[in-house]
Design a protein around this motif. Structure first.
Motif, mmCIF file in Angstrom:
data_model
loop_
_atom_site.group_PDB
_atom_site.id
_atom_site.type_symbol
_atom_site.label_atom_id
_atom_site.label_comp_id
_atom_site.label_asym_id
_atom_site.label_seq_id
_atom_site.Cartn_x
_atom_site.Cartn_y
_atom_site.Cartn_z
ATOM 1 N N VAL A 1 0.914 -1.193 -0.025
ATOM 2 C CA VAL A 1 0.122 0.013 -0.070
ATOM 3 C C VAL A 1 0.908 1.124 -0.124
ATOM 4 O O VAL A 1 2.006 1.411 0.850
ATOM 5 C CB VAL A 1 -0.822 -0.040 1.164
ATOM 6 N N ASP A 2 0.631 2.060 -1.057
ATOM 7 C CA ASP A 2 1.785 3.170 -1.181
ATOM 8 C C ASP A 2 0.940 4.529 -0.823
ATOM 9 O O ASP A 2 1.738 5.550 0.035
ATOM 10 C CB ASP A 2 2.176 3.520 -2.714
ATOM 11 N N LYS A 3 -0.185 4.566 -0.623
ATOM 12 C CA LYS A 3 -0.903 5.942 -0.423
ATOM 13 C C LYS A 3 -2.552 5.611 -0.266
ATOM 14 O O LYS A 3 -3.018 4.949 -1.087
ATOM 15 C CB LYS A 3 -0.811 6.872 -1.539
ATOM 16 N N VAL A 4 -3.124 6.362 0.865
ATOM 17 C CA VAL A 4 -4.599 6.453 0.814
ATOM 18 C C VAL A 4 -5.009 7.863 0.851
ATOM 19 O O VAL A 4 -4.469 8.569 1.561
ATOM 20 C CB VAL A 4 -4.719 5.630 2.474
ATOM 21 N N GLN A 5 -5.990 8.023 0.171
ATOM 22 C CA GLN A 5 -6.558 9.274 -0.119
ATOM 23 C C GLN A 5 -7.970 9.324 0.139
ATOM 24 O O GLN A 5 -8.812 8.396 -0.308
ATOM 25 C CB GLN A 5 -6.090 9.969 -1.482
ATOM 26 N N GLU A 6 -8.586 10.202 0.711
ATOM 27 C CA GLU A 6 -10.184 10.446 0.772
ATOM 28 C C GLU A 6 -10.327 11.103 -0.429
ATOM 29 O O GLU A 6 -10.140 11.749 -1.123
ATOM 30 C CB GLU A 6 -10.421 11.306 1.908
ATOM 31 N N GLN A 7 -11.646 10.196 -1.039
ATOM 32 C CA GLN A 7 -12.441 10.893 -1.986
ATOM 33 C C GLN A 7 -13.854 10.660 -1.848
ATOM 34 O O GLN A 7 -14.679 9.689 -1.966
ATOM 35 C CB GLN A 7 -12.070 9.972 -3.365
ATOM 36 N N GLY A 8 -14.402 11.864 -1.271
ATOM 37 C CA GLY A 8 -15.662 11.827 -0.866
ATOM 38 C C GLY A 8 -16.097 10.882 0.569
ATOM 39 O O GLY A 8 -15.178 11.211 1.281
#
Length: 469
Positions: A243-250
């Motif tokens: 897992v490289d990155k976790v971003q919020e999208q709504g």
């Protein structure tokens, strides 16, 4: 100033067991626990997670009850009630430890402890009488100090838990709402058990592991059987993936993956289960320095640390991070302190268990480990589908694998995947501890029908004498 023969910092499986053993030896003991007796295991780990799994597995069987000739139309899962039950179980077990302290003569303090010098500990005691007087600071002295503050969940750089959508195991034990989709980072026992729990309740679960297989230290064959069983339950397993990155999208989280399963994945929650780190927060004063090894507290063969009068046991000294190992280490540390001539064994043989369905348990050497040591071995497997109890109970997924030495047939290791594996492994552990051979194990009559017969048959098969396959 109060003086004790032993001050124990931490009330988990190492701390409370060490305290009781010292009291049995006639010593004056005080145990200081920051939260509640039982530590992480009883309050935020082993016990509540097994309570959650018990509910989830029962619900899974209700949903598939037709295979037992039953109709259970309309069965539903009440997550909040499931979690509440798990907390009641934890409370009961923690109260049991507190009762043991009273009966064994161990003084128990709820509060924070900090080692400030050889044999000196500052304790900020929480006011349990709720009189509003607040914490009280006191200094206690002891001939010996046992540091047993355990470990805490490790986090990944750039992936900070928020307790809402990015969770550690602690927050996951208290969830009040069920996510539709969940990504779990880490394919060790904690990650697998939570994957099974949420999947049984209807969440779409993806399990990500950086190594070539989940449970990287376990035997490849039994892990393959477990992986297939979990996949059939709807869990997606992605190995050799990071897992490289976790971003919020709504309302969603977008997870970027690299490696074998590179790409993007959308989910509701992320659960971090990537191991643990030593929990030393607030435990050491400015003049106290402890040598470390691989990020954990270094101890010698008698569990002495590098600081005078301070011993350490349990998760804080490193792998294996298992409650039963922590308890044994604490007993050995206390006996090294107070029993003249007692030499600790430093446990090298211990069972490991994963409490998903089917369970996985192992003890001793795997086939690969034995061969890597240059040993000549005989290996045999016995499938659960050839065991009458397994078939009759509807739990025929699994196998027992036995690794035995040549030419005498001494049992070197046993790996089990299947229903009841965590109970069956006790017989295998005893057999290896007593240096038993496969002949000696199977010559003891095993009741029929039982899962234990599978272990006896695997031992027979090592010798080419299996009856039921």
């Amino acid at each position: 100033m109060e003086r004790y023969e032993l001050i124990v910092i931490g009330g988990g499986p190492a701390g409370y067991v060490g305290s009781i053993r010292a009291a049995q030896l006639g010593k004056r003991v005080v145990c200081v626990e920051k939260e509640r007796a039982g530590g992480t295991c009883l309050n935020w780990g082993c016990i509540p997670s097994k309570a959650l799994l018990a509910s989830a597995h029962l619900y899974w069987e209700l949903r598939h009850a037709e295979q037992w000739g039953l109709r259970t139309d309309g069965a539903t899962a009440d997550l909040r009630a499931i979690v509440e039950r798990s907390r009641r179980v934890s409370d009961r077990m923690a109260a049991g430890v507190e009762s043991l302290f009273r009966s064994k003569g161990v003084e128990y303090l709820v509060g924070s402890a900090r080692i400030v010098g050889p044999g000196k500990v500052e304790v900020e005691v929480v006011d349990k009488t709720q009189t509003g007087s607040g914490p009280k600071e006191t200094l206690v002295e002891g001939d010996h100090i046992l540091l047993a503050t355990g470990a805490r969940p490790r986090v990944l750089p750039g992936l900070v838990p928020d307790g809402k959508r990015i969770l550690t195991s602690r927050e996951a034990l208290l969830v009040q709402d069920l996510p539709k989709s969940l990504l779990i980072v880490g394919g060790g026992p904690i990650g697998i058990e939570f994957a099974d729990f949420f999947s049984c309740l209807g969440t779409q679960v993806t399990l990500v592991e950086v190594q070539q297989q989940i449970l990287p230290k376990e035997d490849q064959e039994v892990v393959q059987v477990l992986s297939q069983a979990l996949t059939r339950k709807g869990i997606s397993i992605l190995t050799q993936t990071t897992v490289d990155k976790v971003q919020e999208q709504g309302e969603k989280l977008v997870v970027e993956l690299s490696g074998k399963a590179s790409g993007k994945l959308t989910c509701d929650w992320v659960l971090l289960a990537v191991g643990v780190e030593a929990n030393l927060e607030g435990a050491l004063g400015p003049d106290v320095r402890l040598s470390s090894a691989n990020g954990f507290v270094w101890v010698d063969e008698s569990y002495r640390t590098s600081f005078p009068t301070v011993y350490a046991a349990g998760d804080i000294i490193g792998a294996p991070w298992l409650a039963h190992v922590a308890s044994r280490q604490a007993i050995e540390a206390v006996e090294a302190m107070f029993v003249p001539g007692k030499r600790p064994k430093r446990p090298k043989l211990f069972p490991s268990c994963v409490y998903c369905d089917p369970e996985l348990a192992s003890v001793g050497l795997t086939e690969a480990e034995a061969r890597a040591q240059g040993r000549s071995v005989r290996v045999a497997r016995f499938p659960y589908h050839a065991n009458g109890r397994a078939v009759a109970s509807g739990h025929s997924d699994g196998m027992v694998k036995v690794v035995a030495g040549e030419p005498y047939g001494e049992i070197l290791g046993v790996q089990i995947v299947g229903s009841g594996a965590s109970e069956l492994i006790a017989e295998a552990t005893l057999a290896i501890e007593l240096e038993a051979t496969t002949e000696e194990l199977h010559s003891a009559i095993h009741a029929h029908p039982t899962f234990a017969e599978a272990l006896a048959e695997a031992c027979l098969r090592v010798e080419g004498r299996a009856i039921h396959i």
